[in-house]
Motif scaffolding. Structure first.
Motif, PDB file in Angstrom:
ATOM      1  N   ASP A   1       4.486  11.073  -4.255  1.00 43.30           N
ATOM      2  CA  ASP A   1       5.643  11.020  -3.463  1.00 43.30           C
ATOM      3  C   ASP A   1       6.337  10.087  -3.957  1.00 43.30           C
ATOM      4  O   ASP A   1       6.228   8.731  -3.760  1.00 43.30           O
TER       5      ASP A   1
ATOM      6  N   ALA B   1       7.849   7.366  -1.574  1.00 47.35           N
ATOM      7  CA  ALA B   1       6.940   6.448  -0.561  1.00 47.35           C
ATOM      8  C   ALA B   1       6.925   5.138  -1.332  1.00 47.35           C
ATOM      9  O   ALA B   1       7.095   4.996  -2.508  1.00 47.35           O
ATOM     10  N   THR B   2       6.547   3.937  -0.603  1.00 43.64           N
ATOM     11  CA  THR B   2       6.254   2.703  -1.450  1.00 43.64           C
ATOM     12  C   THR B   2       4.996   2.758  -1.829  1.00 43.64           C
ATOM     13  O   THR B   2       4.148   3.462  -1.421  1.00 43.64           O
TER      14      THR B   2
ATOM     15  N   ALA C   1       2.502   2.167   0.932  1.00 40.37           N
ATOM     16  CA  ALA C   1       2.279   3.322   1.909  1.00 40.37           C
ATOM     17  C   ALA C   1       1.358   4.248   1.041  1.00 40.37           C
ATOM     18  O   ALA C   1       0.423   4.896   1.853  1.00 40.37           O
ATOM     19  N   THR C   2       1.554   4.459  -0.038  1.00 37.09           N
ATOM     20  CA  THR C   2       1.019   5.569  -0.656  1.00 37.09           C
ATOM     21  C   THR C   2      -0.528   5.104  -0.888  1.00 37.09           C
ATOM     22  O   THR C   2      -1.377   6.050  -0.969  1.00 37.09           O
TER      23      THR C   2
ATOM     24  N   PHE D   1      -2.107   5.460   2.187  1.00 37.92           N
ATOM     25  CA  PHE D   1      -2.355   6.894   2.477  1.00 37.92           C
ATOM     26  C   PHE D   1      -3.342   7.430   1.913  1.00 37.92           C
ATOM     27  O   PHE D   1      -4.215   8.081   2.730  1.00 37.92           O
TER      28      PHE D   1
ATOM     29  N   LYS E   1       9.520   1.535  -4.104  1.00 39.86           N
ATOM     30  CA  LYS E   1       9.305   2.862  -4.038  1.00 39.86           C
ATOM     31  C   LYS E   1       8.654   3.388  -5.342  1.00 39.86           C
ATOM     32  O   LYS E   1       9.470   2.755  -6.458  1.00 39.86           O
TER      33      LYS E   1
ATOM     34  N   LYS F   1      -4.544   4.332  -6.134  1.00 43.50           N
ATOM     35  CA  LYS F   1      -4.698   5.255  -5.227  1.00 43.50           C
ATOM     36  C   LYS F   1      -6.177   5.875  -5.044  1.00 43.50           C
ATOM     37  O   LYS F   1      -6.798   6.050  -4.274  1.00 43.50           O
TER      38      LYS F   1
ATOM     39  N   THR G   1       2.176  10.087   7.647  1.00 42.14           N
ATOM     40  CA  THR G   1       2.958  10.109   6.557  1.00 42.14           C
ATOM     41  C   THR G   1       4.022  11.396   6.619  1.00 42.14           C
ATOM     42  O   THR G   1       5.369  11.044   6.221  1.00 42.14           O
TER      43      THR G   1
ATOM     44  N   ALA H   1       6.576  10.156   8.917  1.00 40.39           N
ATOM     45  CA  ALA H   1       7.475   8.809   8.338  1.00 40.39           C
ATOM     46  C   ALA H   1       8.716   9.589   7.462  1.00 40.39           C
ATOM     47  O   ALA H   1       9.686   9.075   7.095  1.00 40.39           O
ATOM     48  N   ARG H   2       8.176  10.754   6.610  1.00 44.52           N
ATOM     49  CA  ARG H   2       9.030  11.311   5.787  1.00 44.52           C
ATOM     50  C   ARG H   2      10.346  12.023   6.578  1.00 44.52           C
ATOM     51  O   ARG H   2      11.309  11.723   6.276  1.00 44.52           O
TER      52      ARG H   2
ATOM     53  N   ARG I   1      12.688   9.150   7.390  1.00 47.77           N
ATOM     54  CA  ARG I   1      13.593   8.824   6.290  1.00 47.77           C
ATOM     55  C   ARG I   1      14.826   9.578   6.308  1.00 47.77           C
ATOM     56  O   ARG I   1      15.976   8.930   5.952  1.00 47.77           O
TER      57      ARG I   1
END
Lengths: 307, 255
Positions: A90, A93-94, A97-98, A101, A131, A147, B14, B17-18, B21
């Motif tokens: 994504d 996303a940062t 965050a990813t 996740f 990002k 990841k 997530t 969060a999307r 944004r």
């Protein structure tokens, strides 16, 4: 203890009629680096996609730690990490965050300390709040690896990890893979770079047209690799090799026009000077000579072409 | 691990969060649209219209407007949530995770429905600035809001899996859902229609949704509450069965 990955009679026929895997049997041992080597379209990606659950098998059995990947998918998938060939993250996303996740997605409770260490190891810590869209291609690839490692897998699949990667990142990746192996992670990588398999792998499996053609310890393959050949182009063709030359393993080729001597490169002394002296004594003249080193590539090509 | 709670929560968070944004776009659009409807239908036209079933026209359209937005929002949120990972390739991670199809649905549809419910409530709040809104059965109102949001987020999720491109993603909402909503009694009571349109309308599923929802506000509806509730539940069950099949066969998810 069962092997970490055990595949038997695995077949995959796509709806298009393409047979990607035509009965694959393969055992991967715990803690090894296994390279799956094959040309494009050989079935490498299909094979690991089935183990990881992104492609459905047609028939056969796949066990991870002795557990069936379909019946026991929660247990098996928790232990598997996958770095696919294509970068797919994504982009809005940062990094932080990813990666977190992914850890959660694989059922693990948050562990900021582990994730911090992981990002530091992959030189991503400085970029944690960036990002994905702001990162370079190499950085994105590192994020893909982060990841895949976020949930501390025991078995890591790297699909063409260094395709389109610069030399520095490739070296970094190799170092990282070795470090992971030292921690006890089993690594299966696919590649069509023979050099990569040679450099990294404990064992090499050659796959072509959906079948495993050979599984061998890299060291054993390297022994064959160590062979060299000296070819002498003779001035006058010979019908038979004279008895005086019996102490060298020689062969006649090209209708007696070439004399071929195969020898070990790492042996002390090659035997070439003595051979040439004896040829002189026997008055056997040659107009040219050539030496070549057999490589994993030759073995690979001969295996692939035979089919 | 019997249920992958961390996995569900990760996706849900997530997805939310999307949404955050693009929060201004997500919230401002429905609020402005609703305000326009109230100015045009409630203020300009509604002042010249008689009350419908004892309810002023402006107030009468409130439940219909909320339903209209809930349907379109749920379908678009539900479908984008799963279509986008398919489009960008990030779906591989979801498919390779120790997550069942049902858990994935709970996470994605839960997030899509949450957004719809929030937007529905915002519209309700906006409406109170323009007209006198009365809610006779608040529990039923919330239940209908929740059920419809979930059911149509599920429907959107199905479209998201089915769609192979952006055109297909947009075609069902624009060609099927929007006409059905406009003809579903959002702006009128179906007994205002001449026959045979009244009878034909009874085959429009949206009529049941709007009617049940309006009943929870004003105690009157075009069809019985039981029929409304039954339809919504039935539609939800049908979506769940279809999704179960899709995940079982890997339909357009796994080759």
């Amino acid at each position: 203890m069962p092997s970490i990955l055990s595949i038997s009679a695995l077949e995959k026929h796509y709806k298009s009629g393409l047979t990607a895997l035509g009965g694959v049997d393969l055992e991967v041992e715990r803690g090894e680096i296994f390279a799956l080597l094959g040309p494009n379209g050989a079935g490498k990606t299909t094979l690991i996609s089935i183990v990881c659950g992104t492609v459905t098998k047609t028939s056969g059995t796949v066990l991870v730690n002795g557990r069936d990947i379909e019946k026991d998918f929660r247990a098996t998938r928790t232990t598997i990490g996958l770095v696919p060939q294509e970068i797919a993250i994504d982009i809005f996303a940062t990094v932080w965050a990813t990666v977190n996740f992914s850890r959660g997605l694989f059922g693990r409770a948050p562990d900021p300390v582990y994730i911090e260490q992981l990002l530091r190891d992959l030189s991503l810590w400085e970029k944690r709040n960036s990002k994905i869209i702001e990162l370079s291609g190499g950085m994105k690839r590192r994020v893909m690896i982060a990841k895949a490692l976020s949930h501390e897998p025991e078995l890591l699949f790297l699909d063409e990890p260094t395709a389109g990667v610069d030399v520095n990142l490739r070296r970094d990746m190799w170092a990282m893979v070795r470090k992971l192996r030292d921690k006890g992670v089993t690594i299966v990588l696919t590649t069509h770079y023979i050099e990569e398999a040679q450099e990294m792998a404990d064992r090499v499996g050659v796959i072509d047209k959906g079948r495993i053609r050979l599984v061998e310890k890299t060291a054993a393959l390297m022994q064959q690799l160590g062979k060299r050949r000296l070819t002498l182009m003779l001035k006058r063709p010979m019908a038979t090799i004279p008895a005086e030359l019996a102490e060298w393993p020689l062969e006649l080729q090209a209708e007696g026009n070439q004399l071929v001597y195969t020898f070990k490169a790492d042996a002390e002394g090659t035997g070439i000077p003595a051979l040439l002296r004896r040829l002189g004594e026997l008055d056997i003249d040659f107009k040219d000579l050539d030496t070549e080193r057999s490589s994993l590539e030759d073995i690979f090509v001969s295996l692939v072409e035979r089919t | 691990m019997l249920i992958n709670r961390n996995g569900i929560w990760s996706i849900y968070r997530t997805e939310m969060a999307r949404t955050m944004r693009t929060v201004w776009q997500s919230v401002a659009t429905p609020v402005i649209t609703t305000a326009l409807y109230f100015i045009v239908f409630g203020g300009a036209i509604g002042s010249r219209m008689q009350s419908v079933g004892g309810v002023g026209y402006g107030a009468f359209i409130v439940p219909g407007l909320i339903m209209l937005t809930i349907l379109t929002q749920s379908i678009s949120n539900g479908s984008i949530g799963i279509y986008f990972p398919k489009f960008t390739g990030t779906i591989f991670e979801i498919l390779s995770a120790p997550l069942s199809g049902f858990e994935a649905v709970v996470a994605y549809v839960g997030a899509a429905a949450t957004k719809s419910v929030v937007i529905g409530l915002i519209i309700l709040l906006t409406a109170t600035f323009f007209v006198q809104v009365q809610i006779l059965h608040p529990v039923w109102m919330v239940s209908f809001l929740l059920l419809t949001s979930i059911a149509f987020s599920l429907f959107g999720f199905i479209i998201g899996i089915w769609a192979k491109n952006f055109e297909q993603l947009a075609i069902i909402p624009s060609l099927v859902v929007t006409p059905l909503t406009f003809l579903g009694g959002a702006f009128y009571s179906i007994d205002m229609l001449p026959q045979p349109w009244q009878t034909i309308s009874l085959f429009n599923p949206v009529v049941y949704l709007v009617s049940g929802f309006r009943w929870s506000f004003y105690g009157v509806g075009d069809v019985s509450v039981a029929a409304s509730l039954g339809f919504t539940m039935g539609f939800m069950a049908a979506c769940l069965v279809l999704l179960w099949w899709m995940f079982k066969t890997g339909y357009r998810l796994k080759p």
